[in-house]
Motif scaffolding. Structure first.
Motif, PDB file in Angstrom:
ATOM      1  N   ARG A  67      -9.920 -48.253 -33.291  1.00 46.94           N
ATOM      2  CA  ARG A  67      -9.113 -47.265 -32.584  1.00 46.94           C
ATOM      3  C   ARG A  67      -9.126 -47.670 -31.120  1.00 46.94           C
ATOM      4  NH1 ARG A  67     -11.942 -41.800 -34.124  1.00 46.94           N
ATOM      5  NH2 ARG A  67     -10.354 -40.966 -32.712  1.00 46.94           N
ATOM      6  N   ILE A  68      -7.978 -47.515 -30.452  1.00 44.67           N
ATOM      7  CA  ILE A  68      -7.833 -48.046 -29.100  1.00 44.67           C
ATOM      8  C   ILE A  68      -7.229 -47.005 -28.172  1.00 44.67           C
ATOM      9  CG2 ILE A  68      -6.755 -49.864 -27.705  1.00 44.67           C
ATOM     10  CD1 ILE A  68      -6.353 -51.398 -30.383  1.00 44.67           C
ATOM     11  N   PHE A  69      -7.725 -46.988 -26.944  1.00 55.07           N
ATOM     12  CA  PHE A  69      -7.105 -46.226 -25.863  1.00 55.07           C
ATOM     13  C   PHE A  69      -7.073 -47.131 -24.640  1.00 55.07           C
ATOM     14  CE2 PHE A  69      -7.375 -43.715 -21.980  1.00 55.07           C
ATOM     15  CZ  PHE A  69      -6.276 -42.896 -22.138  1.00 55.07           C
ATOM     16  N   VAL A  70      -5.922 -47.197 -23.981  1.00 53.16           N
ATOM     17  CA  VAL A  70      -5.759 -47.959 -22.749  1.00 53.16           C
ATOM     18  C   VAL A  70      -5.191 -47.014 -21.698  1.00 53.16           C
ATOM     19  CG1 VAL A  70      -4.584 -49.902 -21.644  1.00 53.16           C
ATOM     20  CG2 VAL A  70      -5.388 -50.119 -24.004  1.00 53.16           C
ATOM     21  N   SER A  71      -5.815 -46.974 -20.523  1.00 54.48           N
ATOM     22  CA  SER A  71      -5.432 -46.004 -19.497  1.00 54.48           C
ATOM     23  C   SER A  71      -4.083 -46.292 -18.861  1.00 54.48           C
ATOM     24  CB  SER A  71      -6.494 -45.944 -18.404  1.00 54.48           C
ATOM     25  OG  SER A  71      -6.544 -47.178 -17.695  1.00 54.48           O
ATOM     26  N   ASP A  72      -3.699 -47.552 -18.718  1.00 59.28           N
ATOM     27  CA  ASP A  72      -2.417 -47.906 -18.111  1.00 59.28           C
ATOM     28  C   ASP A  72      -1.918 -49.192 -18.769  1.00 59.28           C
ATOM     29  OD1 ASP A  72      -0.252 -48.745 -16.566  1.00 59.28           O
ATOM     30  OD2 ASP A  72      -1.154 -48.077 -14.690  1.00 59.28           O
ATOM     31  N   ALA A  73      -0.989 -49.049 -19.680  1.00 61.48           N
ATOM     32  CA  ALA A  73      -0.518 -50.195 -20.462  1.00 61.48           C
ATOM     33  C   ALA A  73       0.141 -51.255 -19.591  1.00 61.48           C
ATOM     34  CB  ALA A  73       0.453 -49.729 -21.544  1.00 61.48           C
ATOM     35  N   ALA A  74       0.924 -50.840 -18.600  1.00 60.25           N
ATOM     36  CA  ALA A  74       1.610 -51.809 -17.749  1.00 60.25           C
ATOM     37  C   ALA A  74       0.609 -52.639 -16.950  1.00 60.25           C
ATOM     38  CB  ALA A  74       2.596 -51.112 -16.825  1.00 60.25           C
ATOM     39  N   ALA A  75      -0.428 -52.005 -16.430  1.00 61.59           N
ATOM     40  CA  ALA A  75      -1.457 -52.745 -15.689  1.00 61.59           C
ATOM     41  C   ALA A  75      -2.240 -53.653 -16.631  1.00 61.59           C
ATOM     42  CB  ALA A  75      -2.395 -51.771 -14.976  1.00 61.59           C
ATOM     43  N   ALA A  76      -2.564 -53.158 -17.813  1.00 61.63           N
ATOM     44  CA  ALA A  76      -3.312 -53.958 -18.786  1.00 61.63           C
ATOM     45  C   ALA A  76      -2.497 -55.148 -19.266  1.00 61.63           C
ATOM     46  CB  ALA A  76      -3.740 -53.090 -19.965  1.00 61.63           C
ATOM     47  N   ALA A  77      -1.188 -55.003 -19.330  1.00 60.43           N
ATOM     48  CA  ALA A  77      -0.330 -56.088 -19.805  1.00 60.43           C
ATOM     49  C   ALA A  77      -0.356 -57.282 -18.869  1.00 60.43           C
ATOM     50  CB  ALA A  77       1.103 -55.587 -19.959  1.00 60.43           C
ATOM     51  N   ARG A  78      -0.733 -57.066 -17.623  1.00 58.63           N
ATOM     52  CA  ARG A  78      -0.830 -58.154 -16.660  1.00 58.63           C
ATOM     53  C   ARG A  78      -2.182 -58.861 -16.718  1.00 58.63           C
ATOM     54  NH1 ARG A  78       1.921 -54.063 -13.857  1.00 58.63           N
ATOM     55  NH2 ARG A  78       0.038 -53.386 -12.781  1.00 58.63           N
ATOM     56  N   SER A  79      -3.045 -58.433 -17.634  1.00 56.32           N
ATOM     57  CA  SER A  79      -4.384 -58.984 -17.770  1.00 56.32           C
ATOM     58  C   SER A  79      -4.533 -59.647 -19.132  1.00 56.32           C
ATOM     59  CB  SER A  79      -5.403 -57.844 -17.648  1.00 56.32           C
ATOM     60  OG  SER A  79      -6.636 -58.211 -18.198  1.00 56.32           O
ATOM     61  N   PRO A 140      -1.033 -44.120 -19.934  1.00 58.09           N
ATOM     62  CA  PRO A 140      -1.918 -44.308 -21.085  1.00 58.09           C
ATOM     63  C   PRO A 140      -1.167 -44.512 -22.403  1.00 58.09           C
ATOM     64  CG  PRO A 140      -2.006 -42.031 -20.303  1.00 58.09           C
ATOM     65  CD  PRO A 140      -1.119 -42.782 -19.373  1.00 58.09           C
ATOM     66  N   VAL A 141      -1.789 -45.304 -23.279  1.00 63.25           N
ATOM     67  CA  VAL A 141      -1.309 -45.498 -24.646  1.00 63.25           C
ATOM     68  C   VAL A 141      -2.513 -45.485 -25.574  1.00 63.25           C
ATOM     69  CG1 VAL A 141       0.753 -46.829 -24.031  1.00 63.25           C
ATOM     70  CG2 VAL A 141      -1.381 -48.030 -24.525  1.00 63.25           C
ATOM     71  N   GLY A 142      -2.242 -45.165 -26.813  1.00 65.33           N
ATOM     72  CA  GLY A 142      -3.299 -45.221 -27.819  1.00 65.33           C
ATOM     73  C   GLY A 142      -3.830 -43.860 -28.192  1.00 65.33           C
ATOM     74  N   GLU A 156      -9.855 -35.072 -20.581  1.00 66.58           N
ATOM     75  CA  GLU A 156     -10.814 -35.716 -19.684  1.00 66.58           C
ATOM     76  C   GLU A 156     -10.610 -37.233 -19.663  1.00 66.58           C
ATOM     77  OE1 GLU A 156     -15.645 -36.080 -19.029  1.00 66.58           O
ATOM     78  OE2 GLU A 156     -14.877 -34.882 -20.676  1.00 66.58           O
ATOM     79  N   LEU A 157     -10.396 -37.834 -20.839  1.00 66.91           N
ATOM     80  CA  LEU A 157     -10.197 -39.287 -20.924  1.00 66.91           C
ATOM     81  C   LEU A 157      -8.953 -39.712 -20.160  1.00 66.91           C
ATOM     82  CD1 LEU A 157     -11.337 -41.904 -22.152  1.00 66.91           C
ATOM     83  CD2 LEU A 157      -9.857 -41.500 -24.123  1.00 66.91           C
ATOM     84  N   ARG A 158      -7.871 -38.941 -20.325  1.00 65.17           N
ATOM     85  CA  ARG A 158      -6.620 -39.278 -19.632  1.00 65.17           C
ATOM     86  C   ARG A 158      -6.729 -39.128 -18.116  1.00 65.17           C
ATOM     87  NH1 ARG A 158      -1.927 -39.705 -22.709  1.00 65.17           N
ATOM     88  NH2 ARG A 158      -2.167 -39.129 -24.886  1.00 65.17           N
ATOM     89  N   SER A 159      -7.637 -38.286 -17.637  1.00 57.33           N
ATOM     90  CA  SER A 159      -7.753 -38.049 -16.200  1.00 57.33           C
ATOM     91  C   SER A 159      -8.684 -39.037 -15.496  1.00 57.33           C
ATOM     92  CB  SER A 159      -8.237 -36.621 -15.941  1.00 57.33           C
ATOM     93  OG  SER A 159      -9.589 -36.481 -16.347  1.00 57.33           O
ATOM     94  N   LEU A 160      -9.425 -39.842 -16.244  1.00 55.93           N
ATOM     95  CA  LEU A 160     -10.334 -40.810 -15.626  1.00 55.93           C
ATOM     96  C   LEU A 160      -9.553 -41.910 -14.933  1.00 55.93           C
ATOM     97  CD1 LEU A 160     -12.968 -41.269 -18.475  1.00 55.93           C
ATOM     98  CD2 LEU A 160     -13.201 -39.901 -16.404  1.00 55.93           C
ATOM     99  N   SER A 161     -10.082 -42.386 -13.817  1.00 53.66           N
ATOM    100  CA  SER A 161      -9.411 -43.501 -13.142  1.00 53.66           C
ATOM    101  C   SER A 161     -10.448 -44.493 -12.642  1.00 53.66           C
ATOM    102  CB  SER A 161      -8.504 -43.003 -12.025  1.00 53.66           C
ATOM    103  OG  SER A 161      -9.247 -42.230 -11.104  1.00 53.66           O
ATOM    104  N   THR A 162     -10.936 -44.322 -11.439  1.00 57.42           N
ATOM    105  CA  THR A 162     -11.895 -45.284 -10.913  1.00 57.42           C
ATOM    106  C   THR A 162     -13.257 -45.076 -11.558  1.00 57.42           C
ATOM    107  OG1 THR A 162     -12.456 -43.847  -9.073  1.00 57.42           O
ATOM    108  CG2 THR A 162     -10.704 -45.448  -8.699  1.00 57.42           C
ATOM    109  N   ASP A 163     -13.923 -46.174 -11.874  1.00 61.24           N
ATOM    110  CA  ASP A 163     -15.248 -46.176 -12.480  1.00 61.24           C
ATOM    111  C   ASP A 163     -15.296 -45.379 -13.782  1.00 61.24           C
ATOM    112  OD1 ASP A 163     -17.725 -47.304 -12.456  1.00 61.24           O
ATOM    113  OD2 ASP A 163     -18.642 -45.730 -11.236  1.00 61.24           O
ATOM    114  N   ALA A 164     -14.260 -45.509 -14.579  1.00 59.51           N
ATOM    115  CA  ALA A 164     -14.150 -44.777 -15.838  1.00 59.51           C
ATOM    116  C   ALA A 164     -15.268 -45.120 -16.810  1.00 59.51           C
ATOM    117  CB  ALA A 164     -12.795 -45.042 -16.485  1.00 59.51           C
TER     118      ALA A 164
END
Length: 182
Positions: A67-79, A140-142, A156-164
């Motif tokens: 099972r997967i959760f990614v906070s920002d798909a567009a940012a992750a796609a560049r990695s 977010p996606v997932g 709570e998961l969707r609201s995390l950003s820095t140091d998640a």
């Protein structure tokens, strides 16, 4: 810079280990790596964070599909590490969509037109798994409910950003073991 850690739930609590993702090319490779961290088929979480721009959580429960959760798909796609997580299924695409003519970027610039004219109308275009993908959303996606039963709710998961990763470990009661590998 990125940070990746495995958290394996055991009878005695959480055990952490850091992991190198350099040899991991697919989600299947990542799942196999996670399963090796828990010989008893317990829950294993793979936490990946890249420079406060995005984070991902992969949950492996025994032999079940990850099972997967990614906070920002567009940012992750560049990695390159994010690309491992952004599967066609996660992005809501049929495998092989990239081979369709509809997926090609035929904006008229091949005829010598000015390519800057339509830039404002284009959506986010990122490279995922080696091909252009306009369907990579910002945000977010997932499975946002991936950690519900462990004390981290969807909101709570969707609201995390820095140091998640640290905040997730805190909520799981695993911050001390995570710090040993950080």
């Amino acid at each position: 810079m990125y940070f990746a850690a495995l958290l394996a739930r055991t009878e005695d609590g959480w055990e952490a280990s850091d992991t190198e993702l350099d040899d991991v090319e697919t989600l299947s490779d990542l799942a196999d790596l996670a399963r090796e961290a828990s010989p008893d088929d317990d829950t294993v979480l793979v936490l990946i964070e890249q420079e406060d721009s995005w984070f991902g959580v992969v949950r492996i429960d025994g032999e079940e599909d990850p099972r997967i959760f990614v906070s920002d798909a567009a940012a992750a796609a560049r990695s390159s590490y994010g690309e491992i997580l952004l599967t066609d299924e996660l992005l809501g695409r049929d495998p092989g969509d990239d081979d369709d003519l509809d997926a090609l970027d035929l904006d008229g610039t091949e005829d010598g037109e000015n390519e800057d004219e339509d830039d404002e109308d284009e959506g986010a275009v990122a490279t995922v798994n080696g091909s252009s993908a306009e369907a990579v959303p910002h945000g977010p996606v997932g499975d946002a409910g991936i950690l519900d039963d462990l004390g981290v709710g969807e909101k709570e998961l969707r609201s995390l950003s820095t140091d998640a990763v640290t905040e997730i470990a805190d909520a799981l009661g695993a911050s001390e073991v995570l710090e040993t590998v950080r």
